[in-house]
Scaffold this motif. Structure first.
Motif, PDB file in Angstrom:
ATOM      1  N   ASP A   1     -21.971  19.270  18.897  1.00  0.00           N
ATOM      2  CA  ASP A   1     -20.798  19.216  19.785  1.00  0.00           C
ATOM      3  C   ASP A   1     -20.900  20.247  20.894  1.00  0.00           C
ATOM      4  O   ASP A   1     -20.539  19.986  22.052  1.00  0.00           O
ATOM      5  N   ASP A   2     -21.401  21.438  20.546  1.00  0.00           N
ATOM      6  CA  ASP A   2     -21.526  22.504  21.547  1.00  0.00           C
ATOM      7  C   ASP A   2     -22.464  22.090  22.679  1.00  0.00           C
ATOM      8  O   ASP A   2     -22.228  22.409  23.847  1.00  0.00           O
ATOM      9  N   LYS A   3     -23.539  21.410  22.324  1.00  0.00           N
ATOM     10  CA  LYS A   3     -24.531  21.041  23.327  1.00  0.00           C
ATOM     11  C   LYS A   3     -24.088  19.834  24.157  1.00  0.00           C
ATOM     12  O   LYS A   3     -24.418  19.719  25.343  1.00  0.00           O
ATOM     13  N   THR A   4     -23.328  18.925  23.565  1.00  0.00           N
ATOM     14  CA  THR A   4     -22.975  17.682  24.262  1.00  0.00           C
ATOM     15  C   THR A   4     -21.575  17.687  24.858  1.00  0.00           C
ATOM     16  O   THR A   4     -21.274  16.896  25.757  1.00  0.00           O
ATOM     17  N   GLY A   5     -20.686  18.559  24.334  1.00  0.00           N
ATOM     18  CA  GLY A   5     -19.309  18.553  24.788  1.00  0.00           C
ATOM     19  C   GLY A   5     -18.468  17.477  24.111  1.00  0.00           C
ATOM     20  O   GLY A   5     -17.280  17.332  24.399  1.00  0.00           O
TER      21      GLY A   5
ATOM     22  N   ARG B   1     -14.269  19.094  11.281  1.00  0.00           N
ATOM     23  CA  ARG B   1     -14.262  20.528  11.560  1.00  0.00           C
ATOM     24  C   ARG B   1     -13.804  21.365  10.368  1.00  0.00           C
ATOM     25  O   ARG B   1     -14.003  22.576  10.350  1.00  0.00           O
TER      26      ARG B   1
ATOM     27  N   ARG C   1     -22.105  22.211  14.097  1.00  0.00           N
ATOM     28  CA  ARG C   1     -21.361  22.335  15.359  1.00  0.00           C
ATOM     29  C   ARG C   1     -22.263  22.340  16.587  1.00  0.00           C
ATOM     30  O   ARG C   1     -21.786  22.109  17.704  1.00  0.00           O
ATOM     31  N   ASN C   2     -23.535  22.632  16.395  1.00  0.00           N
ATOM     32  CA  ASN C   2     -24.438  22.732  17.549  1.00  0.00           C
ATOM     33  C   ASN C   2     -24.456  21.442  18.372  1.00  0.00           C
ATOM     34  O   ASN C   2     -24.614  21.466  19.593  1.00  0.00           O
TER      35      ASN C   2
ATOM     36  N   ILE D   1     -16.347  15.777  21.067  1.00  0.00           N
ATOM     37  CA  ILE D   1     -15.493  16.320  20.018  1.00  0.00           C
ATOM     38  C   ILE D   1     -15.531  15.376  18.817  1.00  0.00           C
ATOM     39  O   ILE D   1     -15.038  14.239  18.881  1.00  0.00           O
ATOM     40  N   THR D   2     -16.120  15.848  17.745  1.00  0.00           N
ATOM     41  CA  THR D   2     -16.234  15.058  16.530  1.00  0.00           C
ATOM     42  C   THR D   2     -15.010  15.277  15.653  1.00  0.00           C
ATOM     43  O   THR D   2     -14.644  16.418  15.346  1.00  0.00           O
TER      44      THR D   2
ATOM     45  N   LYS E   1     -27.354  13.198  25.966  1.00  0.00           N
ATOM     46  CA  LYS E   1     -27.504  14.612  25.582  1.00  0.00           C
ATOM     47  C   LYS E   1     -27.804  14.765  24.100  1.00  0.00           C
ATOM     48  O   LYS E   1     -28.541  15.676  23.694  1.00  0.00           O
TER      49      LYS E   1
END
Length: 540
Positions: A93-97, A83, A90-91, A99-100, A54
């Motif tokens: 993490d939002d797109k892939t799920g 964070r 953040r995009n 958590i960084t 992803k």
């Protein structure tokens, strides 16, 4: 680290690089981002970890995110809590799920030029810190060099492939062009075509139709390079197909125009001049927007009609006109493309129309050399300046029935013998020599050329010149070679039966009235043969 530089396949290099980084840095995920030259942003070229598939869909705009900051500033970044960092993008993490948590990012540099960013995410035994930088920076330095080497290798392979494709295209294009030299009856033809690039858009052809008629054409496709070459190939193929069916120049142009107007793309068009020459010198011609040919008679230049129409492929269903004239013995028609007159020298001066006319006039008595001599003169005029357009010259000359004919071979081989037999037979027909005598002369010359190949060049072939000249009652044939063989001795023995293959000098003595061999300065040999002619009827 040696694994990173052990291959030149870019995808393999990147795959090894991120797996090595993930293992060495004890991270959950790793990625290599490269800079997009068109936007300056970053894209994920390779990644490993839970969201690797992803993440490749994500694009990071220039200067955005921690990786964007690293690429823009050329400095590494150690982020213990991603964070809480305002630079965090953040995009992704939002797109892939994914958590960084923590990030270690360093620039990929090659000779102080940043090509991308290497990044490891989420250290499995804590957070990344400044103490992790030396090891990861060393890794990134090696990875950057390996990536750049792989990219360069890929580019070289692509260039080599393109070069091979261009070379094949050039060979195909050369094969499609008409002959450099040809003759039929009293018609003599010579041509030259030099592309400005590896492949070009100029073309010419000589198509014998039977009954002593020949169709000759020259064309120039707008533009240069591959697109022009493809249209050139298409046009010459269709020309040959229509020539077998339609014959008349204006009908051929009308049909080609209809086809090209429907198929032509990118605004390309074709200028084309086509002429049909009959055995008696009667000439039919039609011009589709091409340069008007130069017609040189014994009394000077004759202006040809501009009958025809616009370039092919512009005006659908246009009906082309044609005009007529008659070539007398000694007349010459020269057709050329604008690469001749618009050739430029280092001073910015054009070769020009008047210079071309003067050159043709000076060569009128050497018509068989005109195309090559014009090429040489243009190249001398350009003085090494890069040519910007293709150059093509086609020369059609109607000989006198007793005119000298010269055939030059860069590398005489058995493949040339059939062409020479046809040329000599046509020449003797023009002299009105009876068939039985023609056949014996052709056989004798064939044996002489075979001897040149076998003995002067030991079967390997080499340069040779054959010259035929005639007065009212006598034919003189001269054959020159540059071989190193001994000068042959004329045999004393007589043979009554003349057959091809192996009799060589015996046949020459039997057929010809006089035969002599002489050595020449370059180490070769000059064979002279004379034959008193017997005509079917009186010639003037």
């Amino acid at each position: 680290m040696t694994l990173v530089g052990s291959t030149l396949d870019l995808n393999d290099v990147l795959n090894r690089a991120i797996n090595c980084a993930k293992e060495v840095m004890n991270a959950e995920a790793a990625s290599v981002m490269l800079i997009d030259p068109s936007t300056g942003g970053l894209f994920f070229k390779q990644a490993s970890g839970a969201a690797c598939d992803k993440i490749k869909e994500v694009r990071i705009p220039k200067g955005h995110g921690i990786a964007g900051w690293v690429a823009e500033n050329g400095e590494p970044a150690v982020v213990e809590d991603a964070r809480k960092d305002p630079r965090f993008f953040r995009n992704a993490d939002d797109k892939t799920g994914f958590i960084t948590k923590s990030i270690l990012a360093v620039p990929l540099k090659v000779r102080d030029r940043i090509i991308g960013v290497a990044e490891v995410i989420n250290k499995q035994d804590g957070n990344f810190s400044e103490s992790d930088l030396p090891l990861f920076s060393a890794y990134a330095s090696l990875a950057a060099v390996a990536i750049e080497n792989a990219k360069m290798h890929h580019q070289l392979l692509e260039q080599e492939l393109l070069s091979r494709e261009l070379d094949i295209s050039r060979q195909i294009q050369d094969a499609l062009q008409g002959p450099e030299y040809a003759s039929l009856g009293l018609t003599r033809f010579n041509a030259v075509s030099i592309p400005a690039r590896s492949v070009g858009g100029d073309f010419y052809d000589w198509v014998e139709l039977g009954d002593g008629r020949v169709l000759i054409t020259i064309g120039d496709v707008s533009g240069k390079g591959i697109p022009a070459a493809l249209l050139m190939s298409n046009t010459i193929s269709r020309f040959r197909a229509e020539a077998a069916r339609l014959v008349e120049p204006n009908e051929i142009l009308s049909m080609l125009n209809s086809v090209l107007a429907k198929e032509s793309r990118r605004g390309l068009f074709v200028t084309l001049f086509t002429m049909l020459l009959e055995p008696d010198g009667h000439l039919h011609y039609s011009n589709a927007g091409h340069q008007t040919p130069l017609y040189l008679s014994k009394n000077g230049y004759v202006e040809l009609s501009k009958a025809g129409g616009p370039p092919l492929g512009i005006v659908p269903e246009f009906k082309y006109e044609q005009a007529y004239t008659t070539l007398s013995e000694g007349d010459t028609v020269v057709v050329y493309t604008d690469g001749v007159t618009e050739a430029v020298n280092p001073k910015g001066e054009f070769y020009g129309f008047e210079r071309l006319k003067e050159k043709i006039s000076a060569l009128q008595k050497e018509a068989e050399t005109i195309s090559q001599r014009i090429r040489e003169d243009v190249e001398n005029f350009e003085s090494g300046r890069e040519r910007t357009d293709d150059l093509t010259v086609v020369v059609v000359h109607r000989t006198h029935s007793a005119e000298t004919l010269v055939k030059k071979y860069e590398r005489l081989s058995p493949d040339d013998l059939a062409e020479n037999r046809a040329t000599l037979d046509a020449y003797l027909i023009g002299l009105d020599v009876e068939e039985k005598v023609r056949s014996s002369i052709v056989l004798a010359v064939d044996e002489a050329l075979t001897n040149v190949i076998r003995h002067a060049y030991k079967g390997n072939g080499g340069p040779a010149e054959v010259k035929y000249s005639a007065t009212r009652n006598q034919l003189l044939i001269e054959i020159r070679d540059s071989g190193c063989g001994d000068v042959p001795q004329i045999p004393i023995e007589e043979r009554t039966e003349i057959k091809p293959g192996g009799l060589g000098l015996v046949i020459l003595k039997k057929v010809m009235d006089e035969v002599s061999f002489n050595s020449i300065e370059n180490g070769g040999c000059l064979l002279k043969m004379k034959k008193t002619l017997e005509h079917n009827r009186e010639t003037s």
